[in-house]
Design an enzyme around this catalytic site. Structure first.
Site, PDB file in Angstrom:
ATOM      1  N   ILE A 121       0.844  -1.193   0.000  1.00 44.30           N
ATOM      2  CA  ILE A 121       0.000   0.000   0.000  1.00 44.30           C
ATOM      3  C   ILE A 121       0.879   1.242   0.000  1.00 44.30           C
ATOM      4  CG2 ILE A 121      -1.812   1.253   1.228  1.00 44.30           C
ATOM      5  CD1 ILE A 121      -2.705  -1.389   2.423  1.00 44.30           C
ATOM      6  N   CYS A 122       0.602   2.149  -0.921  1.00 41.96           N
ATOM      7  CA  CYS A 122       1.391   3.380  -1.066  1.00 41.96           C
ATOM      8  C   CYS A 122       0.827   4.455  -0.146  1.00 41.96           C
ATOM      9  CB  CYS A 122       1.361   3.838  -2.526  1.00 41.96           C
ATOM     10  SG  CYS A 122       2.292   5.360  -2.829  1.00 41.96           S
TER      11      CYS A 122
END
Length: 422
Positions: free
Chosen positions: A350-351
């Site tokens: 997840i960014c």
């Protein structure tokens, strides 16, 4: 790890041992060997537990009974040091994991205080052996245990260039004189009652010795099923400790237990917004199910379709924690379903700046992280990729994507979208 035996003493197990007078644990007492530890020792143990409880930032009593004491000296968190780093010129004990505490054990003979406590440390570091060697200078007194621990804590603070903790001075307070003199010379009636007292105290676990009110408030608002999970975790931890298979760190374990308790009390958890399961009962590996997302979002509609097709209407996340938590963030990845958009990278990473060292704060709660991820997926217009190859999400690929993400943003910084973009 095995150590050479100190001269004149027997080596009972791993680590280095010093501080006694050559007596093996349990020797020298009993019939013909003295009256055995009396009320004075009990009060020493209770005083130690009240000062150096399991939440103490520098020194903690892990467990204690009439013949054995286990404690931990924490290296991190003082003098501006980061987690896992011991400030000052001396490095953490050889063979230890950065961030791990110095684990110290004490055997108390039946002839205490005539025979001083016997100390050992789980390390082959000669500097730690030297700390224990200096205890032979302290030979007399009714409170040898307190005197020894004061010297140990003070010397360890000097060794690691840490400030002397003010609580150490509390070890100088006298125990009630009449209870340490008159009761040690017990009458025959009192001697008859001693075996019952001793049996109770031999199984005395310091962590469980809590005021009734404190325990009630700690468990208040937690369902029976979740209380059973917490109790199982503590039982497993005690068993691992006895088996010498302790994993993680005291610092991380205490914080994760607190996080789990807070989640079990949370209205969002009770309201079914998300669920938490421990993988193989490990406090350091969580599966989190996002059960509810914004009902007006396309992601919500996709999850309804997913339920019809596969019987699952949730997003499964995995949180893995390291020994230096909460000073480092958990590693979070999407396990299923395969998503597009929503700032989800290859492998399921997840960014989010929040999940990097740069954006993380030890003050963040795990529930707030869960809710933030849920909101970010919706804001990023995440969609379920029906029919996608599920094997494309894996821990290895997620870690690779995360590593690349961190390197890019360390160079270029993070982009904050305008508010109108969500």
């Amino acid at each position: 790890m095995q150590q050479p035996q100190p001269q004149g003493q027997q080596q009972p197990g791993p680590g280095q041992q010093l501080g006694g007078q050559g007596a093996a644990p349990g020797a020298g007492g009993g019939p013909g060997g003295g009256p055995g530890p009396g009320p004075c020792l009990r009060r020493e143990l209770k005083l130690l537990e009240s000062i150096f409880h399991r939440g103490h930032e520098r020194f903690r009593i892990a467990s204690a009974c009439l013949d054995e004491l286990s404690c931990e000296f924490l290296l991190a968190g003082a003098g501006g040091a980061g987690a896992g780093a011991a400030p000052g010129p001396h490095l953490p004990p050889r063979g230890s994991v950065p961030g791990d505490p110095v684990r110290i054990h004490c055997n108390i003979t039946e002839s205490y205080p005539a025979v001083p406590p016997i100390w050992s440390v789980e390390s082959d570091d000669p500097n730690l052996a030297a700390v224990l060697e200096r205890l032979v200078d302290i030979k007399k007194g009714n409170t040898l245990l307190l005197q020894h621990l004061k010297r140990i804590i003070s010397d360890l603070c000097k060794l690691y260039n840490l400030p002397q903790h003010p609580d150490v001075e509390m070890l100088d307070q006298p125990l009630p004189a009449e209870q340490c003199t008159q009761e040690d010379v017990s009458s025959e009636d009192e001697d008859e009652e001693m075996p019952e007292d001793t049996e109770d105290l031999d199984h005395y676990e310091m962590k469980e010795e809590e005021p009734a009110e404190g325990k009630k408030s700690e468990d208040d608002g937690i369902g029976k099923e979740n209380l059973a999970i917490l109790e199982k975790i503590k039982k497993n931890q005690r068993q691992d400790y006895l088996n010498g298979a302790v994993s993680g760190s005291v610092q991380a374990t205490d914080r994760l237990m607190k996080e789990l308790r807070d989640i079990y009390r949370s209205q969002s958890f009770k309201g079914g917004n998300y669920a938490v399961e421990l993988v193989n009962d490990s406090l350091y590996d969580w599966n989190v199910k996002l059960l509810k997302v914004d009902q007006d979002s396309a992601l919500h509609n996709d999850l309804q379709i997913l339920k019809e097709k596969e019987g699952a209407d949730f997003i499964l996340l995995n949180f893995s924690f390291k020994d230096n938590f909460p000073f480092d963030p958990p590693f979070v990845r999407v396990v299923s379903p395969v998503l597009s958009g929503g700032y989800v990278l290859g492998g399921g990473a997840i960014c989010m700046e929040l999940l990097t060292k740069q954006g993380w704060s030890s003050a963040y709660s795990i529930e707030s992280v869960i809710m933030q991820i849920s909101a970010t997926l919706v804001k990023g217009k995440a969609r379920v990729q029906f029919g996608a190859n599920k094997s494309q999400y894996s821990l290895t690929r997620a870690q690779q994507s995360y590593k690349s993400l961190v390197q890019i943003h360390e160079k270029n910084g993070w982009y904050t979208p305008p508010k109108e973009d969500g």
